[in-house]
Design a protein around this motif. Sequence first.
Motif, PDB file in Angstrom:
ATOM      1  N   GLY A 247       0.779  -1.222   0.000  1.00  0.00           N
ATOM      2  CA  GLY A 247       0.000   0.000   0.000  1.00  0.00           C
ATOM      3  C   GLY A 247       0.814   1.277   0.000  1.00  0.00           C
ATOM      4  O   GLY A 247       0.235   2.365  -0.049  1.00  0.00           O
ATOM      5  N   SER A 248       2.137   1.178   0.042  1.00  0.00           N
ATOM      6  CA  SER A 248       2.997   2.366   0.054  1.00  0.00           C
ATOM      7  C   SER A 248       3.279   2.790  -1.375  1.00  0.00           C
ATOM      8  O   SER A 248       3.976   2.100  -2.124  1.00  0.00           O
ATOM      9  CB  SER A 248       4.295   2.069   0.801  1.00  0.00           C
ATOM     10  OG  SER A 248       4.041   1.852   2.180  1.00  0.00           O
ATOM     11  N   VAL A 249       2.740   3.936  -1.776  1.00  0.00           N
ATOM     12  CA  VAL A 249       2.760   4.348  -3.173  1.00  0.00           C
ATOM     13  C   VAL A 249       4.175   4.479  -3.712  1.00  0.00           C
ATOM     14  O   VAL A 249       4.463   4.094  -4.852  1.00  0.00           O
ATOM     15  CB  VAL A 249       1.991   5.672  -3.350  1.00  0.00           C
ATOM     16  CG1 VAL A 249       2.097   6.181  -4.788  1.00  0.00           C
ATOM     17  CG2 VAL A 249       0.527   5.511  -2.944  1.00  0.00           C
ATOM     18  N   GLU A 250       5.083   5.007  -2.905  1.00  0.00           N
ATOM     19  CA  GLU A 250       6.445   5.238  -3.392  1.00  0.00           C
ATOM     20  C   GLU A 250       7.159   3.935  -3.754  1.00  0.00           C
ATOM     21  O   GLU A 250       8.129   3.955  -4.516  1.00  0.00           O
ATOM     22  CB  GLU A 250       7.249   6.038  -2.356  1.00  0.00           C
ATOM     23  CG  GLU A 250       7.836   5.253  -1.207  1.00  0.00           C
ATOM     24  CD  GLU A 250       6.843   4.865  -0.116  1.00  0.00           C
ATOM     25  OE1 GLU A 250       7.275   4.320   0.921  1.00  0.00           O
ATOM     26  OE2 GLU A 250       5.633   5.130  -0.296  1.00  0.00           O
ATOM     27  N   GLN A 251       6.670   2.812  -3.240  1.00  0.00           N
ATOM     28  CA  GLN A 251       7.276   1.524  -3.552  1.00  0.00           C
ATOM     29  C   GLN A 251       6.672   0.881  -4.800  1.00  0.00           C
ATOM     30  O   GLN A 251       7.130  -0.187  -5.225  1.00  0.00           O
ATOM     31  CB  GLN A 251       7.144   0.585  -2.358  1.00  0.00           C
ATOM     32  CG  GLN A 251       7.857   1.067  -1.107  1.00  0.00           C
ATOM     33  CD  GLN A 251       7.866   0.049   0.006  1.00  0.00           C
ATOM     34  OE1 GLN A 251       7.980  -1.157  -0.231  1.00  0.00           O
ATOM     35  NE2 GLN A 251       7.748   0.522   1.248  1.00  0.00           N
ATOM     36  N   ARG A 252       5.664   1.516  -5.383  1.00  0.00           N
ATOM     37  CA  ARG A 252       4.954   0.923  -6.520  1.00  0.00           C
ATOM     38  C   ARG A 252       5.215   1.635  -7.840  1.00  0.00           C
ATOM     39  O   ARG A 252       4.693   1.228  -8.882  1.00  0.00           O
ATOM     40  CB  ARG A 252       3.444   0.921  -6.235  1.00  0.00           C
ATOM     41  CG  ARG A 252       3.020   0.298  -4.917  1.00  0.00           C
ATOM     42  CD  ARG A 252       3.508  -1.155  -4.789  1.00  0.00           C
ATOM     43  NE  ARG A 252       3.018  -1.991  -5.850  1.00  0.00           N
ATOM     44  CZ  ARG A 252       1.856  -2.638  -5.817  1.00  0.00           C
ATOM     45  NH1 ARG A 252       1.060  -2.534  -4.755  1.00  0.00           N
ATOM     46  NH2 ARG A 252       1.484  -3.397  -6.823  1.00  0.00           N
ATOM     47  N   VAL A 253       6.005   2.693  -7.827  1.00  0.00           N
ATOM     48  CA  VAL A 253       6.279   3.457  -9.045  1.00  0.00           C
ATOM     49  C   VAL A 253       7.099   2.603 -10.012  1.00  0.00           C
ATOM     50  O   VAL A 253       8.052   1.927  -9.619  1.00  0.00           O
ATOM     51  CB  VAL A 253       7.045   4.755  -8.713  1.00  0.00           C
ATOM     52  CG1 VAL A 253       7.493   5.470  -9.978  1.00  0.00           C
ATOM     53  CG2 VAL A 253       6.178   5.668  -7.849  1.00  0.00           C
ATOM     54  N   ASP A 254       6.714   2.626 -11.299  1.00  0.00           N
ATOM     55  CA  ASP A 254       7.488   1.917 -12.313  1.00  0.00           C
ATOM     56  C   ASP A 254       7.429   2.678 -13.630  1.00  0.00           C
ATOM     57  O   ASP A 254       6.976   3.827 -13.678  1.00  0.00           O
ATOM     58  CB  ASP A 254       7.014   0.469 -12.467  1.00  0.00           C
ATOM     59  CG  ASP A 254       5.559   0.352 -12.935  1.00  0.00           C
ATOM     60  OD1 ASP A 254       5.018   1.327 -13.525  1.00  0.00           O
ATOM     61  OD2 ASP A 254       4.959  -0.713 -12.734  1.00  0.00           O
ATOM     62  N   GLN A 255       7.863   2.042 -14.700  1.00  0.00           N
ATOM     63  CA  GLN A 255       7.960   2.705 -15.993  1.00  0.00           C
ATOM     64  C   GLN A 255       6.605   3.038 -16.604  1.00  0.00           C
ATOM     65  O   GLN A 255       6.525   3.802 -17.568  1.00  0.00           O
ATOM     66  CB  GLN A 255       8.751   1.820 -16.968  1.00  0.00           C
ATOM     67  CG  GLN A 255      10.212   1.643 -16.587  1.00  0.00           C
ATOM     68  CD  GLN A 255      10.951   2.967 -16.524  1.00  0.00           C
ATOM     69  OE1 GLN A 255      10.869   3.785 -17.441  1.00  0.00           O
ATOM     70  NE2 GLN A 255      11.667   3.196 -15.432  1.00  0.00           N
ATOM     71  N   ASN A 256       5.537   2.501 -16.055  1.00  0.00           N
ATOM     72  CA  ASN A 256       4.197   2.756 -16.583  1.00  0.00           C
ATOM     73  C   ASN A 256       3.417   3.793 -15.781  1.00  0.00           C
ATOM     74  O   ASN A 256       2.275   4.110 -16.125  1.00  0.00           O
ATOM     75  CB  ASN A 256       3.393   1.451 -16.630  1.00  0.00           C
ATOM     76  CG  ASN A 256       4.001   0.445 -17.578  1.00  0.00           C
ATOM     77  OD1 ASN A 256       4.342   0.771 -18.715  1.00  0.00           O
ATOM     78  ND2 ASN A 256       4.167  -0.794 -17.120  1.00  0.00           N
TER      79      ASN A 256
END
Length: 334
Positions: A247-256
Amino acid sequence: MSLTPFPSRRTLLGGLALAGLAATTARPALAGSTALSYSGPSIPLWPGSPPGAPATLPSFASAQKSKDTAFDDRWFTGIAAPTLEVRKPAYRDGSSVILLPGGGYGFLAWDNEGEEQARWLTARGVTCFILKYRLPGEGWARRGLVPLQDAQRGVRLVRAHAKDFGLDPARVAVLGFSAGGHLGGSIATRFAEKVYDPVDASDALSARPDLAGLIYPVVTLTQPYVHAGSRDNLLGANASAAAIAQGSVEQRVDQNTPPVFVTAASDDTTVPIQNSVALYNAMLAAGRPVEFHGFDKGGHGFGVRLPDDTPAHVWPELFHAFGARHAIFGGSSG
């Protein structure tokens, strides 16, 4: 400009921990109005019961927090039938914004972070959809996914109805505040995650927003900068480390991840500005388009209510300009 003092948000639900809100926020008086009206179509999110419905559905309630009859400041709870509330501009530029009010996942700050945002956006030709999303602690199964289910479905429905409203389905933005900012960040990074079973043809459409605006957002669910009330309302007490990381947004950022606009104030004692900084750094590390504005004053929950001598009051113009640079805002629709 005449300014009317406005009371800060206070704790509505037990454990919400919103005591650090700015105490001196003000908003412009609404001239010539003693009873605000709201109009526009309402689009149900789900054709039947929403996913994970409890045996006894929550009962809707609206708490009026405004002390001034010239404007509203309603907090909504008991969302059993989530909807998209449509606010149409007199002139359409073909773009749309899905507004995600905050409230620590314990209520929806409907006017401050919904209706008032729709007013300035529709004045610029943007069609708005205020998402009346379900609150995870009101008995729903898989509580940590409930707001994301509604957000994914909401983005898909806006695209499904784009022709009906004269909109470009490739120019759909989200704009979220506080916990609604967490939801905006979640839909921007978890749009492809299957969180509910498809219910109709709309679910074949993409849930990826084309741009996300996150205003004083909750981002991380980890220590030391977590807003514990939002985390616990979303995941429940004693959530697992895996659920917190998911649920931590900063850990879910990727190229998309789509382009992201972030703003917050250094004196925010409710949701520390380090939340925004963490997301900004994650976007930079992934090479994704991002713009971050950190202001020294503004506190939390300011919406568009800051006086002109507080620099953070300019954020709507900065957000709109960011969207225009990314070809979301501007143009025309007949």
